[in-house]
Write an enzyme that holds these catalytic residues in place. Structure first.
Site, PDB file in Angstrom:
ATOM      1  N   PRO A  10       0.796  -1.227   0.000  1.00  0.00           N
ATOM      2  CG  PRO A  10      -0.143  -1.094   2.129  1.00  0.00           C
ATOM      3  CD  PRO A  10       0.567  -2.030   1.203  1.00  0.00           C
ATOM      4  CG  ASN A  11      -0.336   4.378   1.191  1.00  0.00           C
ATOM      5  OD1 ASN A  11      -1.303   4.843   0.588  1.00  0.00           O
ATOM      6  ND2 ASN A  11      -0.417   3.941   2.446  1.00  0.00           N
ATOM      7  NE  ARG A  18       3.146   7.394   1.646  1.00  0.00           N
ATOM      8  CZ  ARG A  18       3.615   6.293   2.213  1.00  0.00           C
ATOM      9  NH1 ARG A  18       4.158   5.333   1.486  1.00  0.00           N
ATOM     10  NH2 ARG A  18       3.554   6.140   3.513  1.00  0.00           N
ATOM     11  CE1 TYR A  23       8.304   5.173   3.078  1.00  0.00           C
ATOM     12  CE2 TYR A  23       6.894   7.098   3.301  1.00  0.00           C
ATOM     13  CZ  TYR A  23       7.282   5.842   3.722  1.00  0.00           C
ATOM     14  OH  TYR A  23       6.649   5.246   4.781  1.00  0.00           O
ATOM     15  CG  ASN A  75       8.058  -1.837   0.677  1.00  0.00           C
ATOM     16  OD1 ASN A  75       7.411  -1.873   1.714  1.00  0.00           O
ATOM     17  ND2 ASN A  75       8.782  -0.791   0.313  1.00  0.00           N
ATOM     18  CB  ALA A  78       1.079   0.277   6.778  1.00  0.00           C
ATOM     19  CG  ASP A  88      -0.857 -17.009   8.317  1.00  0.00           C
ATOM     20  OD1 ASP A  88       0.217 -17.032   8.973  1.00  0.00           O
ATOM     21  OD2 ASP A  88      -1.979 -17.028   8.858  1.00  0.00           O
ATOM     22  CD  GLU A  99       9.426  -7.290   6.035  1.00  0.00           C
ATOM     23  OE1 GLU A  99       9.659  -6.369   6.841  1.00  0.00           O
ATOM     24  OE2 GLU A  99       8.807  -8.334   6.327  1.00  0.00           O
ATOM     25  CG  HIS A 101      10.538  -2.090   4.973  1.00  0.00           C
ATOM     26  ND1 HIS A 101       9.176  -1.975   4.849  1.00  0.00           N
ATOM     27  CD2 HIS A 101      10.777  -3.278   5.578  1.00  0.00           C
ATOM     28  CE1 HIS A 101       8.606  -3.054   5.362  1.00  0.00           C
ATOM     29  NE2 HIS A 101       9.550  -3.867   5.799  1.00  0.00           N
ATOM     30  CB  SER A 103      12.024   4.666   5.517  1.00  0.00           C
ATOM     31  OG  SER A 103      11.014   3.840   6.071  1.00  0.00           O
ATOM     32  NE  ARG A 108       9.321   6.285   8.836  1.00  0.00           N
ATOM     33  CZ  ARG A 108       8.346   6.073   7.973  1.00  0.00           C
ATOM     34  NH1 ARG A 108       8.385   5.034   7.161  1.00  0.00           N
ATOM     35  NH2 ARG A 108       7.308   6.877   7.925  1.00  0.00           N
TER      36      ARG A 108
END
Length: 147
Positions: A10-11, A18, A23, A75, A78, A88, A99, A101, A103, A108
């Site tokens: 998301p995002n 944003r 970012y 990624n 949230a 799962d 995984e 990210h 940032s 944070r």
């Protein structure tokens, strides 16, 4: 050629729009072009998927199993911090997953410090901006070549 699925949660489609201080300035399209170019240079076949919907992300992870995907870079955005359903789905595919990210989630807000998805991944890379994805591709490629 190894098939790698890159999943943006998301995002991430709002990169370059944003929170540029967090970012960066790179747009979502620029990030994807960078990933495709680097993947090609590494001899990897990349498919890129993005959704703001948890269900769509789960559906795509499950489809990766049937598509014979060799590895996944994700990624989760949230969803990293609370989506046991996504966790799962990653676990159930039994596909090596990294995984990433943009940032450094550990520098944070407190709620971002934990990941429910990382324990079912082969590793987590955070804090290097767009290069987090590239580091993830290198790590995943090395792991896949061990087999």
């Amino acid at each position: 050629m190894k098939k790698i699925l890159v999943i943006h949660g998301p995002n991430l489609n709002f990169l370059g729009i944003r929170e540029k201080g967090v970012y960066g300035e790179m747009s979502f399209n620029d990030l994807n072009e960078y990933l495709l170019k680097t993947g090609e240079e590494m001899g990897l076949s990349l498919e890129i998927f993005q959704s703001n919907s948890e269900g769509a992300l789960i559906d795509r992870l499950q489809q990766a199993y049937f598509d014979g995907v060799d590895g996944i870079i994700i990624n989760p955005g949230a969803y990293t911090h609370y989506s046991y359903a996504l966790r799962d789905a990653i676990s159930s595919t039994n596909i090596p997953t990294v995984e990433v990210h943009l940032s450094n989630i550990h520098k944070r807000e407190e709620f971002r410090h934990s990941s429910v998805t990382a324990p079912v991944c082969i590793g987590q890379i955070a804090g290097f901006g767009a290069y987090s994805y590239i580091l993830g591709m290198h790590a995943l490629n090395m792991k896949l070549n061990e087999k």
